[in-house]
Design an enzyme around this catalytic site. Structure first.
Site, PDB file in Angstrom:
ATOM      1  CG  LEU A  55       4.577   7.375   3.885  1.00 30.71           C
ATOM      2  CD1 LEU A  55       4.246   6.347   4.956  1.00 30.71           C
ATOM      3  CD2 LEU A  55       6.072   7.360   3.576  1.00 30.71           C
ATOM      4  CG  ASP A  56       5.009   6.642  -3.509  1.00 29.07           C
ATOM      5  OD1 ASP A  56       4.624   7.826  -3.553  1.00 29.07           O
ATOM      6  OD2 ASP A  56       6.086   6.258  -4.013  1.00 29.07           O
ATOM      7  NE  ARG A  57      -2.900   2.608  -4.936  1.00 29.53           N
ATOM      8  CZ  ARG A  57      -4.243   2.532  -4.972  1.00 29.53           C
ATOM      9  NH1 ARG A  57      -4.870   1.583  -4.292  1.00 29.53           N
ATOM     10  NH2 ARG A  57      -4.945   3.394  -5.681  1.00 29.53           N
ATOM     11  NE  ARG A 157       8.207   3.771  -6.771  1.00 24.23           N
ATOM     12  CZ  ARG A 157       6.949   3.898  -7.194  1.00 24.23           C
ATOM     13  NH1 ARG A 157       6.124   4.741  -6.584  1.00 24.23           N
ATOM     14  NH2 ARG A 157       6.527   3.183  -8.220  1.00 24.23           N
TER      15      ARG A 157
END
Length: 217
Positions: A55-57, A157
């Site tokens: 998971l991205d930050r 995204r």
């Protein structure tokens, strides 16, 4: 210690509610990451748990951790076989012209010294598919449910920007970075099938920053 909400727990798996702003790996510039808390997430087990996926930050929500090497191998195989169900929520600017659909755009990584790296839609890239559905609209924003079939880096995204024509609110790379303090993407639910036992299944409540924009479930 961050007071992680535990969304699922058994002898093989933990699903934690990862807060936005916490990276999985230690940043090059230093600072806190999930690595700092893995030992405290053992809860009496011999080994610290290991993240199974990314998971991205900025992305909040369901993160699956394996509690032993055998479970990690089994969960990795489930992801590779695309048998894992993942549901994300995202907020985009504007209204969409349709209620639901599928984005089928291959993705490739590019980089430059000036802008760093990013992902783009490219015919020669790796296949990527995302199903989407509009859940609600409020004050010029749309709450979208995303169900990715593949797990490419930054897939949702880029698909939001290129496939829907609307970047996620707050996204500083694929959007203008305005409208929120972070990229508004939330891992709402995950389900991982297991032979001979019930699946690993968890849901994360909708975050406060989504609710502040008028979105509830």
């Amino acid at each position: 210690m961050i007071d992680f909400s535990i969304l699922f727990e058994d002898g093989e798996a933990l699903v934690i509610d990862k807060p936005a702003g916490l990276p999985l790996d230690r940043p090059r510039a230093g600072g806190v990451s999930l690595e700092d808390y893995l030992d405290e997430l053992r809860f009496g087990f011999q080994r610290p748990p290991v993240p199974v996926h990314r998971l991205d930050r900025d992305t909040s929500g369901c993160l699956l951790l394996a509690r032993n090497p055998k479970a990690l191998k089994r969960f990795n195989a489930a992801f590779e076989a695309r048998s894992v169900t993942k549901v994300y929520l995202g907020v985009v600017q504007g209204a969409l012209g349709a209620a639901e659909g599928t984005i089928d755009l291959a993705l490739s990584k590019i980089s430059s010294e000036a802008e760093g790296w990013r992902m783009i839609a490219a015919k020669k890239g790796k296949p990527a598919r995302t199903h989407w559905k509009v859940l609600s609209e409020n004050n010029g924003l749309s709450l979208i449910e995303f169900r990715p079939e593949t797990g490419r880096t930054h897939q949702i995204r880029v698909h939001a920007l290129t496939g829907l024509g609307h970047a996620l609110v707050g996204d500083p790379i694929y959007g203008d970075g305005t409208g929120a303090a972070r990229t508004l993407l939330h891992a709402r639910a995950i389900e991982v099938p297991r032979d001979g036992k019930p699946p690993v299944a968890a849901e994360s409540p909708i975050p406060e920053d989504f609710q502040e924009l008028g979105f509830t479930l």
